[in-house]
Design a protein around this motif. Structure first.
Motif, short mmCIF file in Angstrom:
data_model
loop_
_atom_site.label_atom_id
_atom_site.label_comp_id
_atom_site.label_asym_id
_atom_site.label_seq_id
_atom_site.Cartn_x
_atom_site.Cartn_y
_atom_site.Cartn_z
N SER A 89 -6.69 -5.24 11.16
CA SER A 89 -5.34 -6.01 10.78
C SER A 89 -4.62 -5.36 9.94
O SER A 89 -4.93 -4.38 9.19
N ARG A 90 -3.44 -5.50 10.05
CA ARG A 90 -2.27 -5.11 9.29
C ARG A 90 -1.37 -6.16 8.53
O ARG A 90 -1.12 -7.07 9.24
N VAL A 91 -1.30 -5.83 7.26
CA VAL A 91 -0.71 -6.82 6.38
C VAL A 91 0.35 -6.08 5.84
O VAL A 91 0.31 -4.89 5.05
N ILE A 92 1.75 -6.80 5.82
CA ILE A 92 2.92 -6.32 5.39
C ILE A 92 3.33 -7.18 4.26
O ILE A 92 3.17 -8.49 4.23
N TYR A 93 3.46 -6.45 2.95
CA TYR A 93 3.75 -7.21 1.88
C TYR A 93 5.38 -7.11 1.53
O TYR A 93 5.89 -6.20 1.89
N PRO A 94 5.98 -8.34 1.41
CA PRO A 94 7.19 -8.07 1.45
C PRO A 94 7.71 -7.79 -0.09
O PRO A 94 8.23 -8.44 -0.89
N GLN A 95 8.02 -6.30 -0.06
CA GLN A 95 8.63 -5.86 -1.40
C GLN A 95 9.36 -4.44 -1.01
O GLN A 95 9.12 -4.14 0.24
N ILE A 96 9.91 -3.83 -2.10
CA ILE A 96 10.79 -2.68 -1.75
C ILE A 96 9.87 -1.52 -2.73
O ILE A 96 10.33 -1.80 -3.81
N PRO A 97 9.73 -0.65 -2.07
CA PRO A 97 9.72 -0.43 -0.78
C PRO A 97 8.37 -1.03 -0.12
O PRO A 97 7.42 -1.65 -0.69
N PRO A 98 8.61 -1.16 1.29
CA PRO A 98 7.63 -2.07 2.08
C PRO A 98 5.97 -1.51 1.81
O PRO A 98 5.83 -0.18 1.95
N LYS A 99 5.19 -2.12 1.54
CA LYS A 99 3.95 -1.99 1.52
C LYS A 99 3.00 -2.41 2.89
O LYS A 99 3.10 -3.63 3.03
N VAL A 100 2.28 -1.67 3.61
CA VAL A 100 1.45 -2.09 4.74
C VAL A 100 0.04 -1.63 4.30
O VAL A 100 -0.12 -0.51 4.08
N GLU A 101 -0.72 -2.68 4.34
CA GLU A 101 -2.32 -2.09 4.35
C GLU A 101 -2.84 -2.40 5.70
O GLU A 101 -2.57 -3.38 6.28
N TYR A 102 -3.94 -1.49 5.97
CA TYR A 102 -4.85 -1.98 7.32
C TYR A 102 -6.28 -2.12 6.86
O TYR A 102 -6.56 -1.47 5.70
#
Length: 119
Positions: free
Chosen positions: A66-79
């Protein structure tokens, strides 16, 4: 409904997890901690960015990752591994142990062959 031949079941399973990098990616994600893209790159120093992206997308399509995108700057994506992906744990652990034993066996065979050549 007609049951598919055994060969098709193996092909379907292997298509999901086989590749040079997929089992290693899954193995790292099975350790339980979500990982960012660059953390995975550090764990797999020989993989290209393109290949890591491709394999992660394929694993995500198979619902193993699963891929989770966190709405922040810079974007943070975790797998992370999905609950469904966790079902691969015993298979990958067994494959890992077999691979370790196989490498040891090959090394022993090579050492024996070198010993025979020097005698």
């Amino acid at each position: 409904m007609q049951e598919k031949p055994v060969q098709c079941q193996f092909v379907a399973a292997l298509d999901s997890i086989v590749g040079k990098w997929k089992p290693i990616i899954l193995y790292h994600l099975l350790q339980g901690t979500p990982l960012r893209f660059n953390e995975l790159r550090r764990l797999l120093p020989d993989i290209t960015q393109r290949m890591l992206t491709l394999h992660l997308r394929e694993l995500e399509e198979e619902e193993l990752v699963s891929r989770v995108i966190y709405p922040q700057i810079p974007p943070k994506v975790e797998y992370s591994i999905t609950e469904y992906g966790m079902s691969l744990s015993p298979i990958l652990e067994t494959l890992h142990q077999w691979g370790k034993a196989h490498v040891e066996r090959k090394q022993l065979k090579q050492e024996n062959n070198e010993q025979i050549k020097t005698d």
